[in-house]
Design an enzyme around this catalytic site. Structure first.
Site, PDB file in Angstrom:
ATOM      1  N   THR A 126       1.004  -0.850  -0.232  1.00 34.80           N
ATOM      2  CA  THR A 126      -0.084   0.117  -0.226  1.00 34.80           C
ATOM      3  C   THR A 126       1.361   1.705  -0.088  1.00 34.80           C
ATOM      4  OG1 THR A 126      -1.561   1.341   1.582  1.00 34.80           O
ATOM      5  CG2 THR A 126       0.117  -0.607   2.456  1.00 34.80           C
ATOM      6  N   ASP A 127       0.374   2.097  -0.570  1.00 37.39           N
ATOM      7  CA  ASP A 127       1.075   3.453  -0.784  1.00 37.39           C
ATOM      8  C   ASP A 127       1.303   4.187   1.389  1.00 37.39           C
ATOM      9  OD1 ASP A 127      -1.429   4.306  -0.137  1.00 37.39           O
ATOM     10  OD2 ASP A 127      -1.589   5.857  -1.957  1.00 37.39           O
ATOM     11  N   GLU A 128      -0.022   3.088   2.198  1.00 40.57           N
ATOM     12  CA  GLU A 128       0.436   3.903   3.025  1.00 40.57           C
ATOM     13  C   GLU A 128       1.811   3.948   4.220  1.00 40.57           C
ATOM     14  OE1 GLU A 128      -2.748   3.778   6.003  1.00 40.57           O
ATOM     15  OE2 GLU A 128      -4.208   3.526   3.791  1.00 40.57           O
ATOM     16  N   TYR A 151      -1.805   0.097  10.750  1.00 45.70           N
ATOM     17  CA  TYR A 151      -1.812  -0.721   9.430  1.00 45.70           C
ATOM     18  C   TYR A 151      -0.231  -1.051   9.037  1.00 45.70           C
ATOM     19  CZ  TYR A 151      -2.965  -1.469   4.807  1.00 45.70           C
ATOM     20  OH  TYR A 151      -2.946  -1.786   3.701  1.00 45.70           O
ATOM     21  N   LYS A 155       2.169  -3.233   7.461  1.00 47.47           N
ATOM     22  CA  LYS A 155       3.245  -3.408   5.736  1.00 47.47           C
ATOM     23  C   LYS A 155       3.432  -2.849   5.186  1.00 47.47           C
ATOM     24  CE  LYS A 155      -0.589  -4.688   3.296  1.00 47.47           C
ATOM     25  NZ  LYS A 155      -0.813  -6.207   2.081  1.00 47.47           N
TER      26      LYS A 155
HETATM   27  P1  NAD Z   1      -9.841  -7.308   3.058  1.00 44.67           P
HETATM   28  O1  NAD Z   1      -9.945  -6.322   4.108  1.00 44.67           O
HETATM   29  O2  NAD Z   1     -11.386  -6.657   2.022  1.00 44.67           O
HETATM   30  O3  NAD Z   1      -9.793  -8.584   2.754  1.00 44.67           O
HETATM   31  C1  NAD Z   1      -9.301  -9.302   3.169  1.00 44.67           C
HETATM   32  C2  NAD Z   1      -8.731 -10.737   2.934  1.00 44.67           C
HETATM   33  O4  NAD Z   1      -8.026 -10.867   3.747  1.00 44.67           O
HETATM   34  C3  NAD Z   1      -9.926 -11.192   3.953  1.00 44.67           C
HETATM   35  O5  NAD Z   1     -11.252 -12.035   3.335  1.00 44.67           O
HETATM   36  C4  NAD Z   1      -9.448 -12.250   4.911  1.00 44.67           C
HETATM   37  O6  NAD Z   1     -10.645 -13.065   5.862  1.00 44.67           O
HETATM   38  C5  NAD Z   1      -8.577 -11.748   4.318  1.00 44.67           C
HETATM   39  N1  NAD Z   1      -7.530 -12.419   6.217  1.00 44.67           N
HETATM   40  C6  NAD Z   1      -7.457 -11.538   6.801  1.00 44.67           C
HETATM   41  N2  NAD Z   1      -6.582 -12.898   7.602  1.00 44.67           N
HETATM   42  C7  NAD Z   1      -5.944 -14.153   6.982  1.00 44.67           C
HETATM   43  C8  NAD Z   1      -5.190 -14.955   7.079  1.00 44.67           C
HETATM   44  N3  NAD Z   1      -3.919 -14.641   8.711  1.00 44.67           N
HETATM   45  N4  NAD Z   1      -5.044 -15.920   6.723  1.00 44.67           N
HETATM   46  C9  NAD Z   1      -5.808 -15.857   5.699  1.00 44.67           C
HETATM   47  N5  NAD Z   1      -6.386 -14.651   5.297  1.00 44.67           N
HETATM   48  C10 NAD Z   1      -6.656 -13.633   5.944  1.00 44.67           C
HETATM   49  O7  NAD Z   1      -8.845  -6.248   2.040  1.00 44.67           O
HETATM   50  P2  NAD Z   1      -8.990  -5.552   0.856  1.00 44.67           P
HETATM   51  O8  NAD Z   1      -8.831  -4.049   1.285  1.00 44.67           O
HETATM   52  O9  NAD Z   1      -8.579  -6.207  -0.039  1.00 44.67           O
HETATM   53  O10 NAD Z   1      -7.538  -5.745   0.725  1.00 44.67           O
HETATM   54  C11 NAD Z   1      -6.671  -6.499   0.069  1.00 44.67           C
HETATM   55  C12 NAD Z   1      -4.367  -6.045   0.615  1.00 44.67           C
HETATM   56  O11 NAD Z   1      -4.586  -5.230  -0.663  1.00 44.67           O
HETATM   57  C13 NAD Z   1      -4.334  -5.558   1.641  1.00 44.67           C
HETATM   58  O12 NAD Z   1      -2.843  -6.361   1.566  1.00 44.67           O
HETATM   59  C14 NAD Z   1      -3.740  -4.500   1.401  1.00 44.67           C
HETATM   60  O13 NAD Z   1      -3.357  -4.016   2.843  1.00 44.67           O
HETATM   61  C15 NAD Z   1      -4.170  -3.973   0.164  1.00 44.67           C
HETATM   62  N6  NAD Z   1      -4.249  -2.455  -0.221  1.00 44.67           N
HETATM   63  C16 NAD Z   1      -5.268  -2.150   0.043  1.00 44.67           C
HETATM   64  C17 NAD Z   1      -6.380  -0.770  -0.382  1.00 44.67           C
HETATM   65  C18 NAD Z   1      -7.580  -0.293  -0.509  1.00 44.67           C
HETATM   66  O14 NAD Z   1      -7.865   0.407  -0.354  1.00 44.67           O
HETATM   67  N7  NAD Z   1      -8.640  -1.461  -0.163  1.00 44.67           N
HETATM   68  C19 NAD Z   1      -4.787  -0.134  -0.895  1.00 44.67           C
HETATM   69  C20 NAD Z   1      -3.813  -0.954  -1.029  1.00 44.67           C
HETATM   70  C21 NAD Z   1      -3.487  -1.614  -0.824  1.00 44.67           C
HETATM   71  P1  TYD Z   2      -9.796   4.596   4.895  1.00 44.22           P
HETATM   72  O1  TYD Z   2     -11.514   4.085   3.816  1.00 44.22           O
HETATM   73  O2  TYD Z   2     -10.253   4.069   6.199  1.00 44.22           O
HETATM   74  O3  TYD Z   2      -8.576   4.520   3.937  1.00 44.22           O
HETATM   75  P2  TYD Z   2      -7.813   5.219   4.680  1.00 44.22           P
HETATM   76  O4  TYD Z   2      -7.472   5.264   6.003  1.00 44.22           O
HETATM   77  O5  TYD Z   2      -6.760   3.792   4.737  1.00 44.22           O
HETATM   78  O6  TYD Z   2      -6.948   5.996   4.312  1.00 44.22           O
HETATM   79  O7  TYD Z   2     -10.485   6.078   5.091  1.00 44.22           O
HETATM   80  C1  TYD Z   2     -10.273   6.994   3.440  1.00 44.22           C
HETATM   81  C2  TYD Z   2     -10.593   8.509   4.854  1.00 44.22           C
HETATM   82  O8  TYD Z   2     -11.588   9.144   4.749  1.00 44.22           O
HETATM   83  C3  TYD Z   2      -9.584   8.206   5.722  1.00 44.22           C
HETATM   84  O9  TYD Z   2      -8.069  10.176   5.184  1.00 44.22           O
HETATM   85  C4  TYD Z   2      -9.986   8.778   6.759  1.00 44.22           C
HETATM   86  C5  TYD Z   2     -11.799   9.591   6.735  1.00 44.22           C
HETATM   87  N1  TYD Z   2     -12.878   8.181   7.208  1.00 44.22           N
HETATM   88  C6  TYD Z   2     -13.661   9.727   7.721  1.00 44.22           C
HETATM   89  O10 TYD Z   2     -13.451  10.847   7.605  1.00 44.22           O
HETATM   90  N2  TYD Z   2     -14.524   8.987   7.785  1.00 44.22           N
HETATM   91  C7  TYD Z   2     -14.951   7.366   8.035  1.00 44.22           C
HETATM   92  O11 TYD Z   2     -15.818   6.943   8.356  1.00 44.22           O
HETATM   93  C8  TYD Z   2     -13.827   6.754   7.290  1.00 44.22           C
HETATM   94  C9  TYD Z   2     -14.014   5.444   8.017  1.00 44.22           C
HETATM   95  C10 TYD Z   2     -13.074   7.526   7.045  1.00 44.22           C
END
Ligand code: NAD
Ligand code: TYD
Length: 338
Positions: A126-128, A151, A155
């Site tokens: 992630t970019d985070e 988090y 990562k």
């Molecule tokens: P999500 O929380 O929707 O899904 C995570 C999945 O991982 C779930 O199905 C969960 O059951 C499974 N999981 C959790 N712990 C586990 C374990 N110990 N063993 C096996 N499975 C397990 O997450 P997401 O938003 O789909 O993110 C997927 C990946 O992409 C993550 O690695 C996250 O860091 C990365 N990512 C997410 C975003 C975003 O905007 N959501 C952006 C950049 C990177």
């Molecule tokens: P989020 O979807 O949790 O992603 P991330 O924190 O990983 O970027 O949040 C996106 C942005 O929205 C972040 O600046 C926090 C803000 N946010 C709110 O203002 N209210 C909320 O209830 C949530 C979940 C997020």
């Protein structure tokens, strides 16, 4: 035939990836290993359940015995590690599970990739991991890692371990670092689905702080096309940033969602800020564009409308989620923000 261990394939991005790849490719067999935490949902994978190139295994990536059994049984050639605890607010409420899954779990997968050998190991990051930006500039692959939330720190630790396995043992690791995703099947703890669902339910929309924190948004399919390109052509040992140049302050997103759901801005409620809240993310994806030919095909304007429509059309999907343990999380999280 690529035999890919996809972890976390029942979550938001992983399930979109599996649905996308199996409807477009015949040269891929997927073993989906997912623990089915609160975020994992097999409803997301209904369309591929019967696909002969797909199998599901419920299990934990931290379980070395299980992971090693799967590598041997399915003669795994590639790993794509989506599995993670993925929500910043939950990591602030309790960090331990983030360390366990995101760091130890990745380590178990890397150890098995080293032991059995694979052609490619893609770590979905992630970019985070880069931390927070001021008003100017973008994250590049060479930007120093300065993760701020538990988090992001977990990562970043996983990324460092993956790169160390490449450097030390020549495990063919590639890392992708993507910006904030949105689209179908996103768990309604994240900004966009949470705000759509609250709006549809006439509930308050809790905006943290002044609402001016900026995120850089990408449609999940554009992210997954980047993962596919990295799978086919990504150079081992490299990191690729992925983002669609779509920076938006949170309040702008919230107002847009209210407009598209036909609700008024009276539903907006400014609440206490997230502790350690990163101010701005913006990602430079020149490298993946120039080296692998990736482009984002979806504009925010149309993909956000598709996403809203998806949540309107799939109320059963999210009503099941919000009627369960979600209520306890919501109470815990948002009572501390009032
Ligand atoms: P999500 O929380 O929707 O899904 C995570 C999945 O991982 C779930 O199905 C969960 O059951 C499974 N999981 C959790 N712990 C586990 C374990 N110990 N063993 C096996 N499975 C397990 O997450 P997401 O938003 O789909 O993110 C997927 C990946 O992409 C993550 O690695 C996250 O860091 C990365 N990512 C997410 C975003 C975003 O905007 N959501 C952006 C950049 C990177
Ligand atoms: P989020 O979807 O949790 O992603 P991330 O924190 O990983 O970027 O949040 C996106 C942005 O929205 C972040 O600046 C926090 C803000 N946010 C709110 O203002 N209210 C909320 O209830 C949530 C979940 C997020």
């Amino acid at each position: 035939m690529k035999k890919i261990l996809v972890t976390g394939g029942a979550g938001f991005i992983g399930s979109n990836f599996i649905n996308y790849i199996l409807s477009n490719r015949k040269d891929i067999f997927i073993v989906n290993l997912d623990k089915l935490t609160y975020a994992g949902n097999l409803q997301n994978l209904k369309d591929v359940e019967q696909n002969p190139n797909y199998t599901f295994v419920k299990g934990d990536i931290v379980n070395d015995e299980l992971v090693s059994y799967l590598f041997q049984k399915y003669e795994i050639t590639h790993v794509i590690n989506f599995a993670a605890e993925s929500h910043v607010d939950r990591s602030i409420l309790g960090s331990e599970i983030f360390f366990r899954t995101n760091v130890l779990g990745t380590n178990v997968l890397l150890e098995n990739a080293k032991r059995f050998g694979v052609e490619k190991f893609i770590q979905i990051s992630t970019d985070e991991v880069y931390g927070s930006l001021g008003p100017e500039g973008q994250f590049e692959e060479t930007t120093t890692l300065q993760p701020n939330s538990p988090y992001a720190a977990s990562k970043a630790a996983a990324d460092m371990m993956a790169l160390a396995f490449h450097h030390t043992y020549q495990v063919p690791v590639v890392i992708t670092r993507c910006s904030n995703n949105y689209g179908p099947y996103q768990f309604p703890e994240k900004l966009i689905p949470l705000m759509i669902i609250n709006s549809l339910n006439n509930k308050k929309l809790p905006v943290y702080g002044d609402g001016m924190n900026v995120r850089d948004w990408i449609y999940v399919i554009d992210h997954n096309k980047a993962v596919e390109l990295v799978l086919d052509k990504g150079k081992v040992g490299e990191v690729y940033n992925v983002g669609a140049n779509t920076e938006k302050p949170n309040i702008e997103i919230v107002k847009l969602l209210l407009k598209h759901t036909g609700k008024t801005e009276e539903l907006i409620e400014y609440v206490k800020d997230r502790p350690g809240h990163d101010r701005r993310y913006a990602i430079d994806s020149t490298k993946i564009k120039n080296e692998l030919g990736w482009v984002a095909h979806h504009s925010f304007e149309s993909a956000i409308q598709d996403t809203i429509k998806w949540y309107i059309d799939h109320q059963k999907w999210w009503k099941e989620i919000i009627s369960g343990d979600y209520q306890n999380y919501y109470q815990l999280q948002y009572s501390s923000h009032s």
